[in-house]
Every structure is written in structure tokens, then in C-alpha cells.
Design a protein around this motif. Sequence first.
Motif: not given
Lengths: 537, 406
Positions: B73-74, B84-91, B95-98
Motif C-alpha cells: 500500500a501507499v 497501490p493501484a490508487l498511487r496516481p492519486l497520492h500526490e 497537496e491537500g486537494r484530496l
Amino acid sequence: MSTDGTSTGTSTSTSRRSLFKAALAGTAAALTGCERSTAFFGQQMGQSIPTTLTPTQSAEIDPDFHLLSRAGYGPWPGELAEVKKTGRDAWLEEQLHPERIDDSAANLRAEWFESLYMDAGNAWEFRKEVLRDELTRHAVLRAVYSKRQLFEAMVEFWGDHLNIDLEKTDCIYLRPSDDRDVIRAHALGKFRDLILASAKSPAMLTYLDGRDNKVTKKSPVPNENYARELMELHTMGVNGGYTQKDIYEAARCLSGWTVDLKMRMADALNPFKAQRGTTYFKKEWHDNDTKDVLGHAIAAGGGEKDLERVVDIVCAHPSTAKYISQKLCRRFISHEPPQSAVDKVAAEFTRTSGDIKSTLRVLFQSEEFANARGQLLKRPFRFIVSSLRAMAADVESSYVGRRDDPAGQAAQAIQSKPPRIALVSYLHPLGQPLFRHPTPDGYPDEETPWLGTLLWRWNFAFALGGGFVPDVKTQGPPLRKALGIRKDSTDKDKAAVLFAHCIGRKPAEAELTALQSVEDEADLLALILASPAFQRC
Amino acid sequence: MSSFTRRALLSKLAVAAAPAVEDAGRHTLIVVFLRGGADTMNLVVPYADDSYYKARPTIAIKAPTGDADKSRAVRLDDRYAFHPALRPLHEKFSEGRLAIVQAVGTDNTTGSHFECQDQMEHGDSMAASAAGGGWLGRYLRTRANTKLGPLSAVALGTALPESLRGAPVASVMQSLEEIAIRTPSGKPDAAAAVLAAMYGADVTMLGTQGRETLDLFKRVSALQEGGYKPANDAKYPKDSFGNGMREIARLIKAHVGLEVACIDVGGWDTHFFQGTTDSFQAERARVLAEGLAAFDADLKDQRGSFTVMVTTEFGRRIYENASLGTDHGRGFALMTLSNRIQGGRILGKWPCVVENESPAGPGGMQIQHDYRSVFAEVLRGSLGLDAAAASAVFPKCEFGKVGLVA
């Protein structure tokens, strides 16, 4: 088997079903063949285009055309000449007595929709898609083909007035019989009978929670939902002079009426004794004490008679005459009708104790009606139906299963020609998918809610004009021939005569200038249907 | 008519037309519905809880290690980590946007997909009588005094979702290419000119609306020319969700007045062989994350102009079943991506608090937030819904404080 859409006979419905099941042993090809002959017989029964049509030469909308546009869904080719021959009053009188009008051709087409002939209990045999589909297509076909045009217009009016959203709980199973036994049975009858039938309708009891209106020791507070809408929307109007107390008292009177929803083995084995979906009075749920509704004392022990008392009281209230007349005038005269018209219509409603025929006669014969030509924005259903009628379109009733196909639409999206989308699918993006208004007030009689969807109106006009609507055959060549359009007619003449045919007046200079530039005749017809003038009536 | 004259004509129309729907400061709410009851416990993994690993001996996602190990997991914070498949959303989270809200749900205990989706889309509660129509439909009706255009509410797909039912205007489309004038003869420009002349001469509201609709065609048609090139090298996955998000981005950029967009991602009903970092759920999670990431990249310069809310109808049991899947549960994690939301946080109850009392059986996540309170806060943050309107959108709801907006 009844072929009369206005009749209510439910006793024969099961035998019809057996018959239909037997018929299903035949092949799909046989059904298609049957459908073709429906269209053929339709044409034999007067649904063809006369050899000559004479559009009006007037700069204002022709008064006969106006009546046909409002009291019905716009003239079928040739109908205008018929009204000119008999006169408006005679036409209106005939329309006020639909039982005198032979409607075989429309009945023949409506025969296809077997779910509409069922008792409510049997409707559970159908998938929801089928019920939704048949109810909607039936409404479209009747509006397009019925010779009882005023009757159909009033069916639409009362359908809105006593709106039931198909999508709420079991309403989808109960709405078809409501359409037949409440709306169509009383559309031109007595207002009080209509409201009484609606109050006892399984669909209405379900939609507005009347079936859960019980007063017991455990739950002594009645469910007021139906009582409130009965006064606010169905009879007196929101400022009609009732109080919260009156609603509460009325709800007590109405307590105990409910709908049998049980599934029984006996019903399945003997459909003649089916109970499911029927209304009954459960006396242990009824508040049998004394009540006071709008100053009328209701004695204790009235039981099931209390319902009729409440309906009589609210229907006879002076606010009801005003409110219903206001709504009728808004539908048939203008979105903001003159007070003089409303008063006249209300006076007749009161004089005749809510006789719908008499009330409508006064409305359509009023000066205010005559002066309101071209002022109404057609709602989407009227827009689509009047287009089909103007073009004498041949619409098949049998395209069951061919539902909305936006996927097909997308596949064709890059092509320059209109996509092929089934006729009733256009009602959805236009905002009036029929029987699916989510609140009990019905689809609105105002302009603003309908103005955002011009895009889809134009798309429909283009598709219809070009013959791209599946199962709808337009009659361009015979129509043009009847209108005297020849190969060597000038573009200006073609535009002028087609415009006058569809709109009921000659085009204004700006309209003619714009339209005479259109070379392609299918485009021309489509653009007339897409014009601002055709959006109004 | 050649394309040159077509453009010339369209620019002439633009001069003639009144400005279309007021678009300055316009914000779009995109509602992504995960159909099938997503197992959000494996999407937002409570890796700090041993009971999670005990309940899921086979399908639990391994705790993060800090490297880019694709089987782990990330890390989001000390307690949670992304699949791990949600890694593209980690950033987006860093950034405080999610923002993520745990333990969201309806009071419907039937465990029926149909009933729960229906209730949620209608914005209803089991306890009260139906409010009528969909929650987004009601929201748009509260806006009915301000102008709504033909593309104010759009569903990407093939059917109008129940949430938009009763909206004054709602369109269903799969592609922006569907917004076009297509005449029988295939001469759209000539037809547009005729319509412009006729509606131009009409002095009523109908005439105004006609001119605005033609203006809409013009702007959409400019977008259609030469296909669409996403900005910032955004790469939309070639699946229906990716395609749909791309069309939403185009509509936002076209300034057509889009306020609400609805889109579905199906396939979350993972009773059987749910898998961990491969197999069914991982594939769905990848579709979701890549589509959202591409959209966010494409609109990098307009990040103030949208809010994405990702919901599902119910979460799943905490315990895995014998066929290595999960059965229908209760609470779930809701995600929202927006500059207008207080992100970078995971709100709500620790997910392994089990609701034992529920007829849904043991193992459903106990619900803390009525989904309507969460939806209302998202509407408030994104489209500025006020308290009075919130009560119109969700009648009889006693709103609880969630914390997505200040």
C-alpha cells in the motif's frame, strides 16, 4: 374485448391475456406483419393525405388552425378543411362527445399495448421496462392518431393535474390502470367523479402514501400527504383557504383506505380472483370519531363514507372552481391567462357543479382564447406530436425492446446525418419523458423550464424531416404534392406553402427570406419544424 | 460550404449572439459513482490495525514500506494507505486537494444494490417519505431562477442517472461530438444560418435562447475540429471512464456552463476472488485512479473550477468470505478531489469498528456520517450551496458536521 380506449371494462382483461398468450405461439414475423396491416388499415380509415391541401393565406394564425392546435395536437393534413366546412363550434361540440367519434384507426394501433388492458394485479407480470414503454408509446400514439383530440389533450391535462411518478415504489404497476380507470374514464366527465376515482385509485394511494394512512392505538397520527395534496394541488389550490387543521381532519377521514399488495398463490392460480393491486377499506385503521373539515361537521361512525364526504366538500369549495379554471386557462389560453377568462370559466364550472364539458366549451368559445393565438410555448410532447401530425407521419406501435439507444447515437456521432434514435427517446432529453415528473405537481405550464432544451428540439426536427427516426415514416412526397409543390416551384413558393401548412399562417418577411435560401426540401421541412414559430401555438 | 466559410459564418454568428450562459467563476461538480458497492477498506487501507489483517488473511493489502513496491500500500498517514493501484492519486492527497471521509452510509440495511443506489441517488432516507426526483435534480431546481443552459447538467454514458431526475435540464451523452447540427442533407452551416436568422428576429425569451444555443454549437464545434489534445500530456486511459472524464474536461474548457456531471465506474461487486494488487478490484481501482489523474493533469490550469466526488452505494464486510471476496456491508469511504475542500485528511471513524447490530450482519463498517451530510458539504464547498437550499435538496435531513469545508 373492448376496442374503446375510454371504456374501463376490466372483467375481460384476463381473457384478453389468455388470448394474447395463445397468439404468442405465433412468430415474431407474424407480429410484424400484423403491425404493417395496422398502418395499412390506418390509412384506409382516413389517416392518409388528401389529394389537395390549401394552407391559409392569412398573416395571422388561422382561427380554425388555432383551435386544432390547442384543443388537440395540431391539424392532421386535411383536418383544417374539415373544420372550415363544419365550423369551429360544431367541431368543438363533436370533440366534447368523444363517444360519438369513430376512433377505430387509433384503437387498432393501441391494441398492441396489452399491459394497458390489465387489472393492476396482473401488471406485476410485466417487466418495468415494458410497462414504462407501453404507457409512454400508447400516450404518443393516441395523441398522434386519435380523432378524439380534445379528449387526448384532457387526458394529458389531468395526467399532469393528478400526477403520479412511475418511479415511486409500486406506482409503475398501478399507473396503467389509473390511466384507464381514473384519467381516461373521467377526462370529460364530472370533476367530482374524477377526484373521487383518483382518491380511491391504487396508484394515487401508493404515490401519495394514502395506503399507509392508518390511525391505530399504536400510531394515532394520520399520514397527511394525500390530504394535503388533495387540497393544495388537486382541488382548492395552495391559498385556497384551508388550514393545517383542515388537512389533519381530512387525513383522519381518509384513514383506512389502502391497497392490497399481497402475493397469493390463489391469485396466481385463478387470475379472475386476483386481489393484488386493488383498493379496499380496512376499518380497523380508520379514525371513526367526529371530524370537522372546512367547517363541515362529519359525524362519528361514518367509516368508509367519510372519504366521499371529504371529496364532496373540497370539490364544491369555491376555491376549487377558481383554481381548476386558472389551470385550464393556463394550459389552453396562455401561461398568464387574462383574469376575465378565468372568471368566465370558473363561473361555468360552478354553475354546472364541475361539468368538465361545459367548462371547456366556455373556455374554447371565449374571446380571450381566440385572441391568444401563437402565445403558448409547446411543451415537448406537444411539439413532437404536432410535428408528426403536420407531416402525417406513420408511426409504428410495435417497436418494443428498441429502447433508448444513445450508444448507437454515439457510434454515428461523427457522421454528418442525424443519428437514428427511437421516437419516444426524444422525450427524455426534451425534459418530458411522460409519467416521470418527480413531484405531484406534474410537468409545468410555464416557459422557462422548457427553454433550455432547444438543442434537442432541433435535433428531433432534423431527424424527423430527414426520415431518420426509426419506425416513423414521414410522408414528404404526397404532402408536397397535395400542397401543390412541383419540381419547378420556386424555393420561395415551396418555403411559403410548407410554412403555412405547419404554422397556420404565412411566413413573415424575415422568416421567408431565411427559409427560401434552403435548397434541400427535407432540410426545409426540418427547419420549419425547428423554427421559433413552430415552437409556439 | 468549405470549412473556411464555415468558420467565417460561425464567427459572424458569435457576433450576433448574446453571450451564452454566464460562465465566469463557474464551478463544476463531477459525481463519480462506483456501482456495485466498492470495498473501500482495500482502497483506503487501515494498515495500522491488526484486526484488518486478521479479518482478511488472504485479501488484505500489505502495509507500506515507503518504497515503490507495487505489492504494498501507499502510505497516506500513520494509519492509512492507498491501494497501490490508487498511487496516481497520492500526490493529490499530499497537496491537500484530496479528502477522504470514512464511515459514510445510508440508513438502508437491506444490502440491496438497487435499493441503496436508488435511495442515495434520490437523496432519501428510509425513515422519511421520498423527496421526489434525484438530489442533483433538486439542487438544479433550487438554481432554476438563475439561467441553466442545455449543458448545465450532463451524464456521461447511455442513461440518465436517477440523481439527475427532475432536473430542469439534463443531457446524456457519450461524446461532445453529439452536440452538433446534423441536417438531412448534411449541410449544417446553411441550417445554422437559417436558424440564426429566424431566432435572431424573435424578440422573446425563445429568440434569446435560440441564439444562445447556436452560440453553444459554435463553441463546441470549435472544440471538435481536429480532435482533442489534452493539456500537460495528460493521458486518459482508453476505457469508458477515461473517455468520459476526457469529455467532461472538454466541456469545462469549452465554457458551456457545465455545473454538474455524472459518470459511473462499474464492477465493484467483489463477492468472489476480489484479489489484492492484481485481479478484479485492482483493475477497477486502476481505471478510477488513472482516469482521475489524467483529468486533474488536463485541467491543471483550471483546478479551481472543479470538484470530483467519488461515492458508492455501500461498503463491504470487514471479513473476507470463503471464496476470497467480500460480501455486502454498510459504511464506506468517500473521496473528494477539489481546491475547495479541506483535503489531505481522512475524516470519520476508524473503519474496523464493526456494526454488529445491523441486519446486514457482522462485519459491516459502522456508519458515522449520513451520506446526505457529506453530499451537502461537498455541494457547499463546490457550488456554494447555502443552508436553505441544502434543506431543499435533502429535506428533513439533520445535517451533521463532517469537516470537508470550514
